[in-house]
Design an enzyme around this catalytic site. Structure first.
Site, short mmCIF file in Angstrom:
data_model
loop_
_atom_site.label_atom_id
_atom_site.label_comp_id
_atom_site.label_asym_id
_atom_site.label_seq_id
_atom_site.Cartn_x
_atom_site.Cartn_y
_atom_site.Cartn_z
N SER A 1 44.81 41.63 36.06
CA SER A 1 44.37 40.47 36.83
C SER A 1 44.68 40.66 38.31
O SER A 1 44.28 41.66 38.91
CB SER A 1 45.03 39.21 36.26
N HIS B 1 39.91 35.55 29.89
CA HIS B 1 40.94 36.14 30.74
C HIS B 1 42.29 36.25 30.03
O HIS B 1 43.01 37.23 30.22
CB HIS B 1 41.10 35.30 32.00
N ASP C 1 35.05 36.00 30.36
CA ASP C 1 36.12 35.62 31.29
C ASP C 1 35.59 34.61 32.30
O ASP C 1 34.68 34.92 33.08
CB ASP C 1 36.63 36.87 32.01
#
Length: 295
Positions: free
Chosen positions: A164, A270, A241
């Protein structure tokens, strides 16, 4: 990366010479929104410091940050890779240790794992530090210095792994020739592994056009840096996501000099990427790199 980050950016005044003070205030606000630092139970931080693999790092600004150096014993003295891990923005090192993520990563991949903390997170937060993009970069540099200079891990034995927003410091490091006060170049790292990476803070939420208008306020502009990485790069991303759309990962993949086959996990978002599948992909990437060369 939290969607509310850029929800507020559109309300901020654009930086200009006549608005210097407000521009600095806006930048500080964006950093606060970009880094929703978790406040975990004190027991997490106590347990972190009791780990036998716990170490302290120091940045070039004199900030102290915690780290863990997990050594995989399954291969004995055989040379093995070290994953230099950069975590996401809404978690911290203590949490990753508490839930066993880092130990499981080491076991599943057969690699050592060196996981560090960002300035302003976990024990650094308890010391009064605040998180920022610049602090994250100083932190990953401190981790690289420790691995190469103190732990004496050859760069060709190190694979940089960012998840991320952790893709920000990872890509920044991997794209640079030099690290301050270090003899070893990150360009010599064996590989780069990215999970749900961002093109940049702005592009993750609003797309590429918005990052042009918010350029000066944008964080972690990976799209500018990733073409400079010479090592093999592997990217995994969930197709559903909604926090960092898969288009971010796809766009970064298209800009690579040395791409490894990507993993687009259908229907995953995610925070529900299947750990077993992600770890399997990581292990396959390490195997594809071949055995680490002799030190």
């Amino acid at each position: 990366l939290k969607p509310r980050l850029l929800k507020h950016i559109g309300r901020l005044p654009a930086p200009s010479p006549s608005r210097n003070v407000r521009a600095k205030a806006s930048a500080a606000m964006i950093s606060a929104l970009a880094f929703p630092v978790p406040h975990n139970p004190q027991s997490y931080y106590d347990a972190l410091q009791r780990r036998p693999d716990f170490v302290w790092l120091r940045t070039t600004e004199g900030e102290e940050i915690p780290a863990c150096h997990i050594r995989n014993q399954s291969r004995g003295s055989t040379p093995r890779y070290t994953l230099l891990y950069s975590h996401g923005n809404a978690e911290d090192l203590a949490e990753a240790c508490e839930y066993g993520y880092l130990d499981s990563l080491s076991q599943a991949t057969g690699a050592d794992v060196f996981a560090y903390e960002y300035v302003g997170y976990s024990l650094s937060r308890l010391q009064g530090a605040s998180a920022s993009e610049e602090g994250c970069i100083r932190s990953v540099d401190a981790a690289w210095r420790y691995c190469t200079e103190q732990a004496r891990i050859p760069p060709k034995h190190i694979v940089l792994f960012g998840r991320s927003i952790g893709s920000g410091p990872t890509v920044d490091l991997a794209s640079r020739k030099d690290v301050q006060d270090c003899r070893f170049s990150p360009l010599d790292a064996a590989g780069v592994l990215l999970q749900s990476p961002i093109e940049s803070g702005a592009r993750a939420v609003f797309g590429s056009m918005t990052s042009f208008f918010l350029y000066r306020l944008d964080l972690f502009r990976n799209y500018e840096k990733i073409p400079n990485i010479t090592a093999p790069v592997a990217i995994m991303h969930g197709t559903a996501d909604r926090v960092v759309p898969v288009t971010n990962g796809e766009s970064l993949h298209k800009s690579l000099q040395n791409p490894y086959k990507p993993l687009w996990i259908q229907g995953r978002g995610h925070n529900d990427m299947p750990q077993t599948q992600c770890f399997k992909y990581a292990r396959e990437f390490l195997e594809a790199l071949g055995p680490p060369p002799p030190p």
